[in-house]
Design a protein around this motif. Structure first.
Motif, PDB file in Angstrom:
ATOM      1  N   CYS A 110     -19.608 -10.621  -2.468  1.00  0.00           N
ATOM      2  CA  CYS A 110     -19.796  -9.744  -1.124  1.00  0.00           C
ATOM      3  C   CYS A 110     -19.300 -10.809  -0.015  1.00  0.00           C
ATOM      4  O   CYS A 110     -18.485 -10.730   0.649  1.00  0.00           O
ATOM      5  N   ARG A 166     -16.566  -3.089  -0.844  1.00  0.00           N
ATOM      6  CA  ARG A 166     -16.909  -2.781   0.413  1.00  0.00           C
ATOM      7  C   ARG A 166     -16.246  -4.192   1.259  1.00  0.00           C
ATOM      8  O   ARG A 166     -15.904  -4.043   2.198  1.00  0.00           O
ATOM      9  N   ASP A 180     -16.545  -7.300  -4.391  1.00  0.00           N
ATOM     10  CA  ASP A 180     -17.134  -6.018  -4.264  1.00  0.00           C
ATOM     11  C   ASP A 180     -16.070  -5.049  -3.025  1.00  0.00           C
ATOM     12  O   ASP A 180     -15.488  -5.744  -2.377  1.00  0.00           O
ATOM     13  N   TYR A 190     -25.450  -6.667   0.164  1.00  0.00           N
ATOM     14  CA  TYR A 190     -25.258  -5.855  -0.796  1.00  0.00           C
ATOM     15  C   TYR A 190     -25.781  -4.406  -1.096  1.00  0.00           C
ATOM     16  O   TYR A 190     -25.322  -3.542  -1.569  1.00  0.00           O
ATOM     17  N   TYR A 191     -27.066  -4.470  -0.452  1.00  0.00           N
ATOM     18  CA  TYR A 191     -27.743  -3.247  -0.480  1.00  0.00           C
ATOM     19  C   TYR A 191     -27.638  -2.555   1.044  1.00  0.00           C
ATOM     20  O   TYR A 191     -28.424  -1.635   1.423  1.00  0.00           O
ATOM     21  N   ASP A 192     -26.574  -2.537   1.695  1.00  0.00           N
ATOM     22  CA  ASP A 192     -26.500  -2.337   2.985  1.00  0.00           C
ATOM     23  C   ASP A 192     -25.020  -1.976   3.250  1.00  0.00           C
ATOM     24  O   ASP A 192     -24.303  -2.909   3.539  1.00  0.00           O
ATOM     25  N   ASP A 193     -24.612  -0.754   3.127  1.00  0.00           N
ATOM     26  CA  ASP A 193     -23.060  -0.622   3.142  1.00  0.00           C
ATOM     27  C   ASP A 193     -22.513  -0.831   4.702  1.00  0.00           C
ATOM     28  O   ASP A 193     -21.363  -0.924   4.890  1.00  0.00           O
ATOM     29  N   ASP A 240     -27.578 -10.859   3.399  1.00  0.00           N
ATOM     30  CA  ASP A 240     -26.881 -10.140   2.241  1.00  0.00           C
ATOM     31  C   ASP A 240     -26.457  -8.577   2.287  1.00  0.00           C
ATOM     32  O   ASP A 240     -27.528  -7.838   2.510  1.00  0.00           O
TER      33      ASP A 240
END
Ligand code: 4NP
Length: 151
Positions: free
Chosen positions: A8, A47, A45, A121-124, A119
């Protein structure tokens, strides 16, 4: 450029620094790695790929790898994304010379504040913000480098 997964944040940092260094006529070798091994061999990733593309940077050629102590020899500067990465990377350092190469990338724009790149990763929605932070930090690093070069 070092983060946890190397899928990411640090791929964005690598892409941005490479892009800007090239634009500035600097022939730098820019690479990235993760302190963890879980994603080794993977593409960034989707995204991060999409966010970079929105700014005209292609990071699809990157593949994740784990940070290794040989990186202390191969690279002049090692930028980490957060304070956990900082601790994990420093654990591999074998000399003050190695330790002196490592810094949090946001210290480029917030000197001495030891801020972390969050980070995403859990937050588009976090990827664009991360891109902008990294872009500001890379701009500042290159600007300072050019000033030192050219006086
Ligand atoms: P990165 O983000 O460190 O910016 O690449 C992460 C990627 C994967 C995981 C955590 C953070 N993970 O737990 O798999």
């Amino acid at each position: 450029m070092v983060c946890l997964g190397n899928i990411c944040r640090s791929p964005l940092a690598e892409g941005i620094m490479q892009h800007k260094a090239q634009a500035a006529g600097l022939n730098w070798t820019v690479d990235s790695a993760g302190t963890g091994h879980w994603h080794a061999g993977e593409m960034p990733d989707s995204r991060s790929v999409k966010t970079a593309r929105q700014y005209g940077i292609d990071i699809t050629g990157q593949r994740a790898r784990q940070f290794h102590p040989g990186d202390f020899e191969q690279f002049d500067r090692i930028f980490v994304m957060d304070t956990q990465n900082f601790r994990d990377v420093l654990r591999h350092a074998r000399s003050d010379e190695h330790r002196a190469k490592v810094d949090l990338i946001l210290n480029e724009i917030y000197p001495g504040q030891d801020r972390s790149v969050p980070d995403p990763y859990y937050d588009d929605d976090g990827f664009d913000r991360v891109f902008q932070m990294l872009e500001a930090a890379c701009d500042q690093f290159i600007r300072r480098h050019m000033t030192l070069l050219n006086g």
